[in-house]
Design a protein around this motif. Structure first.
Motif: not given
Length: 223
Positions: A108-122, A146-151, A155-157
């Motif tokens: 959707v982001s690619l076809l519509k040209g809008i930003p993609l946000i990913h909310y990570i809870q795990i 911060n623990q979720t962010k660290s994991s 992964l390479g993000i």
């Protein structure tokens, strides 16, 4: 701003992730933002979403079920049919609530040209290859701790892509007890009884059996 939230099944019977998303959408709507919900399977939260969303869009799938040509073709045809149904304005963003929807969000982001946000809870783990293109295309990750962010960094993000926003608490709804002894008595619990509490759905992936075994070991050790 228009937030296009992606949810697999908007249901209060599944867990905190689904309830968290509707709280986020409701709060954003109260602040004057426009909210659209894209979902795959109908759930009992749709009634609430209909009160805060401009549009509710049902789509067929977020990912192909298998790598067979027929399934890939079916998924591609579904994308061609579903993506145009999603209303988009210049100030729109895609808000993925779960990594299983991130590839669809990427398209959707690619076809519509809008930003993609990913909310990570795990916490992150080694995701299958099919999630990788979507994750690589995410413009911003929002982690709940911060623990979720660290994991996810492991992964390479890229770190500059990840911000930490803690879950809010409605202090009118959730308040500490003023008198635990009275409440224990009302529940038929003795003042010296030890109580262990788990809040969540009874799914195997929650590890309830591990928790119960751990509690048993604590009791046996007399800790």
């Amino acid at each position: 701003m228009r937030i296009i939230a992606l949810e697999n099944e908007p249901s209060s019977l599944l867990g905190g992730q689904e309830l968290n998303l509707i709280e986020i959408c409701n709060s954003l709507a109260q602040r004057g933002h426009k909210v659209n919900l894209v979902y795959i399977k109908k759930g009992n939260l749709l009634t609430q979403y209909s009160q805060i969303c401009d549009h509710l869009v049902e789509v067929s799938s977020y990912t192909p079920k298998r790598k067979r040509i027929f399934e890939l073709l079916s998924f591609s045809l579904g994308l061609a049919r579903d993506v145009p149904k999603i209303p988009v304005t210049e100030d729109s963003i895609i808000f993925c609530n779960d990594f299983t929807s991130v590839f669809f969000g990427y398209m959707v982001s690619l076809l519509k040209g809008i930003p993609l946000i990913h909310y990570i809870q795990i916490p992150a783990y080694e995701f299958k290859l099919k999630w990788r293109p979507g994750l690589a295309a995410v413009n911003k990750f929002i982690a709940v701790s911060n623990q979720t962010k660290s994991s996810w960094l492991k992964l390479g993000i890229p770190e500059e892509k990840v911000s930490v926003v803690y879950n809010g608490i409605d202090t009118e709804k959730f308040k500490p007890s003023e008198n635990f002894l009275v409440e224990r008595k009302e529940l038929g619990l003795q003042s010296d009884e030890r109580v262990f509490l788990f809040v969540g759905r009874l799914n195997r992936d929650k590890g309830i059996e591990v928790l119960m075994k751990a509690f048993a070991l604590i009791i046996e050790a007399g800790v």
